[in-house]
Design a protein around this motif. Structure first.
Motif, PDB file in Angstrom:
ATOM      1  N   ALA A  96       0.835  -1.202   0.000  1.00  7.88           N
ATOM      2  CA  ALA A  96       0.000   0.000   0.000  1.00  7.88           C
ATOM      3  C   ALA A  96       0.872   1.255   0.000  1.00  7.88           C
ATOM      4  CB  ALA A  96      -0.929  -0.007   1.205  1.00  7.88           C
ATOM      5  N   THR A  97       1.967   1.209   0.752  1.00  6.85           N
ATOM      6  CA  THR A  97       2.875   2.357   0.797  1.00  6.85           C
ATOM      7  C   THR A  97       3.474   2.620  -0.581  1.00  6.85           C
ATOM      8  OG1 THR A  97       3.398   1.809   3.077  1.00  6.85           O
ATOM      9  CG2 THR A  97       4.910   3.293   1.954  1.00  6.85           C
ATOM     10  N   ALA A  98       3.847   1.554  -1.283  1.00  5.08           N
ATOM     11  CA  ALA A  98       4.442   1.715  -2.617  1.00  5.08           C
ATOM     12  C   ALA A  98       3.415   2.281  -3.593  1.00  5.08           C
ATOM     13  CB  ALA A  98       4.962   0.371  -3.127  1.00  5.08           C
ATOM     14  N   LEU A  99       2.183   1.807  -3.475  1.00  8.27           N
ATOM     15  CA  LEU A  99       1.129   2.304  -4.361  1.00  8.27           C
ATOM     16  C   LEU A  99       0.869   3.784  -4.098  1.00  8.27           C
ATOM     17  CD1 LEU A  99      -0.677   1.275  -6.592  1.00  8.27           C
ATOM     18  CD2 LEU A  99      -2.335   0.520  -4.868  1.00  8.27           C
ATOM     19  N   ARG A 100       0.784   4.136  -2.823  1.00  7.41           N
ATOM     20  CA  ARG A 100       0.557   5.541  -2.471  1.00  7.41           C
ATOM     21  C   ARG A 100       1.689   6.415  -2.999  1.00  7.41           C
ATOM     22  NH1 ARG A 100       0.379   9.794  -2.578  1.00  7.41           N
ATOM     23  NH2 ARG A 100      -0.242  11.437  -1.135  1.00  7.41           N
ATOM     24  N   ALA A 101       2.916   5.912  -2.890  1.00  9.64           N
ATOM     25  CA  ALA A 101       4.067   6.699  -3.349  1.00  9.64           C
ATOM     26  C   ALA A 101       4.042   6.872  -4.866  1.00  9.64           C
ATOM     27  CB  ALA A 101       5.361   6.019  -2.915  1.00  9.64           C
ATOM     28  N   ALA A 102       3.382   5.938  -5.561  1.00  7.20           N
ATOM     29  CA  ALA A 102       3.344   6.013  -7.031  1.00  7.20           C
ATOM     30  C   ALA A 102       2.288   7.003  -7.532  1.00  7.20           C
ATOM     31  CB  ALA A 102       3.078   4.627  -7.612  1.00  7.20           C
ATOM     32  N   LEU A 103       1.368   7.400  -6.665  1.00  3.15           N
ATOM     33  CA  LEU A 103       0.294   8.307  -7.099  1.00  3.15           C
ATOM     34  C   LEU A 103       0.830   9.729  -7.245  1.00  3.15           C
ATOM     35  CD1 LEU A 103      -2.770   7.155  -4.937  1.00  3.15           C
ATOM     36  CD2 LEU A 103      -2.111   6.427  -7.247  1.00  3.15           C
ATOM     37  N   ARG A 104       0.481  10.363  -8.358  1.00  2.10           N
ATOM     38  CA  ARG A 104       0.996  11.710  -8.617  1.00  2.10           C
ATOM     39  C   ARG A 104      -0.097  12.756  -8.573  1.00  2.10           C
ATOM     40  NH1 ARG A 104       5.036  10.173 -13.563  1.00  2.10           N
ATOM     41  NH2 ARG A 104       5.691  12.335 -13.421  1.00  2.10           N
ATOM     42  N   GLY A 105      -1.319  12.331  -8.371  1.00  2.00           N
ATOM     43  CA  GLY A 105      -2.416  13.296  -8.311  1.00  2.00           C
ATOM     44  C   GLY A 105      -3.701  12.627  -7.871  1.00  2.00           C
ATOM     45  N   ASP A 106      -4.759  13.443  -7.844  1.00  2.00           N
ATOM     46  CA  ASP A 106      -6.055  12.994  -7.348  1.00  2.00           C
ATOM     47  C   ASP A 106      -7.092  13.428  -8.379  1.00  2.00           C
ATOM     48  OD1 ASP A 106      -8.379  12.530  -5.793  1.00  2.00           O
ATOM     49  OD2 ASP A 106      -7.341  13.109  -3.947  1.00  2.00           O
ATOM     50  N   CYS A 107      -7.951  12.521  -8.804  1.00  2.00           N
ATOM     51  CA  CYS A 107      -8.870  12.816  -9.919  1.00  2.00           C
ATOM     52  C   CYS A 107     -10.307  13.097  -9.475  1.00  2.00           C
ATOM     53  CB  CYS A 107      -8.891  11.666 -10.919  1.00  2.00           C
ATOM     54  SG  CYS A 107      -7.304  11.325 -11.661  1.00  2.00           S
ATOM     55  N   HIS A 108     -10.564  13.267  -8.189  1.00  2.00           N
ATOM     56  CA  HIS A 108     -11.948  13.495  -7.744  1.00  2.00           C
ATOM     57  C   HIS A 108     -11.925  14.333  -6.471  1.00  2.00           C
ATOM     58  CE1 HIS A 108     -16.123  11.467  -6.749  1.00  2.00           C
ATOM     59  NE2 HIS A 108     -16.116  12.770  -6.512  1.00  2.00           N
ATOM     60  N   THR A 109     -12.185  15.636  -6.608  1.00  2.00           N
ATOM     61  CA  THR A 109     -12.151  16.543  -5.456  1.00  2.00           C
ATOM     62  C   THR A 109     -13.201  17.646  -5.633  1.00  2.00           C
ATOM     63  OG1 THR A 109     -10.578  18.118  -6.411  1.00  2.00           O
ATOM     64  CG2 THR A 109      -9.641  16.218  -5.281  1.00  2.00           C
ATOM     65  N   HIS A 110     -13.638  18.207  -4.514  1.00  2.00           N
ATOM     66  CA  HIS A 110     -14.675  19.248  -4.549  1.00  2.00           C
ATOM     67  C   HIS A 110     -14.206  20.516  -3.846  1.00  2.00           C
ATOM     68  CE1 HIS A 110     -17.770  16.448  -6.014  1.00  2.00           C
ATOM     69  NE2 HIS A 110     -17.133  15.548  -5.282  1.00  2.00           N
ATOM     70  N   SER A 111     -14.745  21.636  -4.293  1.00  2.00           N
ATOM     71  CA  SER A 111     -14.437  22.915  -3.661  1.00  2.00           C
ATOM     72  C   SER A 111     -15.735  23.553  -3.182  1.00  2.00           C
ATOM     73  CB  SER A 111     -13.778  23.857  -4.673  1.00  2.00           C
ATOM     74  OG  SER A 111     -14.759  24.322  -5.599  1.00  2.00           O
ATOM     75  N   ASP A 112     -15.627  24.745  -2.604  1.00  2.00           N
ATOM     76  CA  ASP A 112     -16.834  25.435  -2.130  1.00  2.00           C
ATOM     77  C   ASP A 112     -17.679  26.000  -3.282  1.00  2.00           C
ATOM     78  OD1 ASP A 112     -15.254  27.583  -2.848  1.00  2.00           O
ATOM     79  OD2 ASP A 112     -15.161  28.476  -0.848  1.00  2.00           O
ATOM     80  N   TRP A 113     -17.265  25.727  -4.522  1.00  2.00           N
ATOM     81  CA  TRP A 113     -18.145  26.092  -5.644  1.00  2.00           C
ATOM     82  C   TRP A 113     -19.354  25.152  -5.656  1.00  2.00           C
ATOM     83  CZ3 TRP A 113     -17.242  29.253 -10.328  1.00  2.00           C
ATOM     84  CH2 TRP A 113     -16.195  30.178 -10.148  1.00  2.00           C
ATOM     85  N   SER A 114     -19.182  23.902  -5.184  1.00  2.00           N
ATOM     86  CA  SER A 114     -20.367  23.044  -5.014  1.00  2.00           C
ATOM     87  C   SER A 114     -20.496  22.712  -3.532  1.00  2.00           C
ATOM     88  CB  SER A 114     -20.335  21.817  -5.936  1.00  2.00           C
ATOM     89  OG  SER A 114     -19.307  20.902  -5.626  1.00  2.00           O
TER      90      SER A 114
END
Ligand SMILES: [Zn+2]
Ligand SMILES: [Zn+2]
Length: 357
Positions: A96-114
């Motif tokens: 799991a640590t190796a997988l997390r280290a391989a992630l370079r970004g996040d494709c699903h996030t929300h802001s106060d616009w919604s």
């Protein structure tokens, strides 16, 4: 006297750690409000107010936050922060640590616009601090009015705003444009085609009619998955579980009340086969109350040959660090890093989404 620390940074760090630990919203808000109230204040006034005890006269600053500021200015790590750091986090195993280290970004996030709690800028800064190279902003679509879904016009405004925010962010990081578009009852997507085509990444999710009868839900999802604009199928089953994942401690929260919901009923093998055929990624949603899809379905999607996106669905900066929970579940199911689209660079990711649509 010890050198003063940055009290605003300390307040923001505390808020981040509280969010990450899924602590009560009001507690987080106390620190974010104080940081906001004090951010523009000249250093001399801040020091003077901390010295004569008048910080609490300011709106948004309470006893606890004022004490943190005084400790920071005295060059000490605030006691509140030290305690949080001492009790934080869970240990992930090696995969799991190796997988997390391989992630370079996040494709699903929300802001106060919604329905997120924080401005786009704050989300982006937290992503930078986590070491991400990009953050895909995916606020909701018009029909999801309870979550203040963005009309076509507001989404266009958001695109202009994101361009401005990006220009001010550190080099090597950028916000990618996106949407979490509702998959409507007939399987069509809740936003104009020209806008969907313009966005870097499109996540599509079912938020209504979750109890649709099996054949109807299957048809609905198959139609969405075959839509060339849809890049990622979000929180596939729509389930809500009430348990907390390992490492998440702390008292209950209104945002974490026991509201469970069964999985939607659909032909998972047909849907995953379609995802593989159309090269639509299956989301592994990291939210503690979702943990969606369940592990048995992650394994079936893996066998079907699907790609995955390990996303947080963060509605606040601290939640951006929940990716480790998704990684833990992906690793347990044997998902290799080369099947996960957010191990790619922003350029690779955007090239992929544009190729598809
Ligand atoms: Zn959603
Ligand atoms: Zn979402």
């Amino acid at each position: 006297m010890a050198r003063a620390r940055d009290p605003i940074a300390d307040l923001r760090r505390i808020a981040f750690l509280l969010e990450r630990a899924n602590e009560a919203t009001y507690r987080v808000r106390a620190f974010r409000s104080a940081a906001k109230a004090l951010a523009g204040m000249p250093a001399a006034e801040l020091t003077e107010r901390a010295g004569n005890g008048t910080l609490t006269e300011l709106a948004g600053v309470g006893d606890v936050t004022a004490r943190c500021v005084a400790e920071s200015l005295a060059g000490e790590e605030p006691v509140y922060l030290r305690r949080l750091v001492a009790t934080e986090g869970s240990d992930l195993d090696a995969e799991a640590t190796a997988l997390r280290a391989a992630l370079r970004g996040d494709c699903h996030t929300h802001s106060d616009w919604s329905d997120g709690g924080s401005p786009i800028e704050e989300m982006a800064l937290a992503a930078v601090e986590l070491g991400h190279e990009y953050l895909v902003l995916t606020d909701h679509s018009p029909r999801l009015t309870v979550a203040r879904g963005l009309t076509a016009n507001r989404l266009r405004q958001q695109l202009d705003h994101v361009a401005k925010v990006n220009a001010a962010l550190p080099e090597g990081f950028r916000i990618l444009t996106g949407i979490e578009v509702d998959i409507l009852a007939d399987g069509s997507l809740d936003q104009d085609d020209d806008l969907l085509a313009r966005l870097d990444v499109v996540v599509g999710s079912v938020h209504s009619g979750l109890k649709d009868e099996r054949s109807k839900m299957t048809r609905r999802m198959l139609k969405a998955v075959a839509n060339p604009h849809l890049d990622i199928l979000g929180h596939v089953t729509g389930r809500m579980v009430s348990s907390r994942p390992a490492g998440v401690t702390g008292p209950g929260d209104r945002g974490h009340r026991a509201r469970t919901r069964a999985e939607s009923d659909f032909d998972a093998d047909a849907v995953f086969a379609a995802c593989a055929e159309h090269d639509t990624a299956v989301e592994i949603n990291s939210r503690p109350e979702r943990q969606d899809p369940p592990k048995r379905l992650i394994r079936r999607a893996l066998e079907a040959g699907c790609r995955f996106a390990i996303n947080t669905d963060a509605h606040a900066p601290g939640q951006l660090d929940w990716q480790r929970f998704g990684c833990e579940r992906a690793a347990l199911c044997g998902v290799p890093a080369d099947r996960v689209i957010n191990t790619w660079s922003a350029e690779q990711l955007v090239a992929w989404t544009q190729n598809r649509s």
